[in-house]
Design an enzyme around this catalytic site. Sequence first.
Site, PDB file in Angstrom:
ATOM      1  N   ARG A  42     -66.939  25.680  16.196  1.00  0.00           N
ATOM      2  CA  ARG A  42     -66.568  27.171  16.006  1.00  0.00           C
ATOM      3  C   ARG A  42     -65.960  27.697  17.429  1.00  0.00           C
ATOM      4  NH1 ARG A  42     -68.064  32.148  13.194  1.00  0.00           N
ATOM      5  NH2 ARG A  42     -68.394  33.889  14.625  1.00  0.00           N
ATOM      6  N   ILE A  68     -63.080  37.335  13.780  1.00  0.00           N
ATOM      7  CA  ILE A  68     -63.663  35.902  13.266  1.00  0.00           C
ATOM      8  C   ILE A  68     -65.074  36.525  12.632  1.00  0.00           C
ATOM      9  CG2 ILE A  68     -64.541  35.229  15.374  1.00  0.00           C
ATOM     10  CD1 ILE A  68     -64.522  32.382  14.294  1.00  0.00           C
ATOM     11  N   SER A  69     -65.385  36.259  11.494  1.00  0.00           N
ATOM     12  CA  SER A  69     -66.796  36.883  11.247  1.00  0.00           C
ATOM     13  C   SER A  69     -67.977  36.041  11.727  1.00  0.00           C
ATOM     14  CB  SER A  69     -66.882  36.546   9.478  1.00  0.00           C
ATOM     15  OG  SER A  69     -65.957  37.434   8.895  1.00  0.00           O
ATOM     16  N   SER A  70     -69.169  36.767  11.727  1.00  0.00           N
ATOM     17  CA  SER A  70     -70.207  36.332  12.238  1.00  0.00           C
ATOM     18  C   SER A  70     -70.694  35.108  11.418  1.00  0.00           C
ATOM     19  CB  SER A  70     -71.386  37.281  12.328  1.00  0.00           C
ATOM     20  OG  SER A  70     -71.821  37.512  11.052  1.00  0.00           O
ATOM     21  N   PRO A  71     -71.374  34.143  12.266  1.00  0.00           N
ATOM     22  CA  PRO A  71     -71.986  32.888  11.411  1.00  0.00           C
ATOM     23  C   PRO A  71     -72.703  33.301  10.310  1.00  0.00           C
ATOM     24  CG  PRO A  71     -72.167  32.517  13.808  1.00  0.00           C
ATOM     25  CD  PRO A  71     -71.615  34.088  13.563  1.00  0.00           C
TER      26      PRO A  71
END
Length: 222
Positions: A42, A68-71
């Site tokens: 990531r 970028i979206s959170s995991p």
Amino acid sequence: MSVRHSGIGMTSPRTRVRMVERLREQGVRDEVVLAAMGSIPRHLFVEEALASRAYEDVALPINYGQTISSPWIVGRMSELLRNGGNNSLRKVLEIGTGCGYQTAVLAKIANEVYSIERIGPLLTRTRIRLRELGIRNIYLKHADGMRGLLEAGPFDGIMMTAVIPEIPETLLEQLAMGGRMVFPKGNRQQYLCVIDHTTEGFVETILDEVMFVPILPGTINR
């Protein structure tokens, strides 16, 4: 042109393992999704200055006003798209390629991924990054995602990575029978939703409260 940077310390493989363990604790149960996320570096999808934060459960900026979206969001949306393995995901459409991390996860859980990005320079960087990682089952297009990709449909899964007040009819028409769409819906108050294409029509289910950047029409070339 290369977008690679080094992976040490907080970007090591052990950090990915800890991220996956945290996702399990947060309720992501699909082992196919967890394995996919554990295999993808990531930190290569964010700016080098933010690489040490890549595995934190936060959204991070990726330029052009995008994130970028959170995991957890990536895991949750991917798990919902697979629907417990009931959705075969032969062909998936992603609207909003962004930095390509979610795209890379989809490439691990689907046979073919078609992804649309409206911001040309962002897509150029993402294309290089995915190529360097050796991901080949992805087809990227610079276009207005609101229109979908009619020529490649119908799709077993459609994922939208920006919030929208209502899903356009043209996107629903590109969802295959038995397919599922996962997307954030709303304005100031937003919820993660799924739409299933059943023999009785399109069935929408409202799930978690979320926060996404808004989807925008048109394209940007520079």
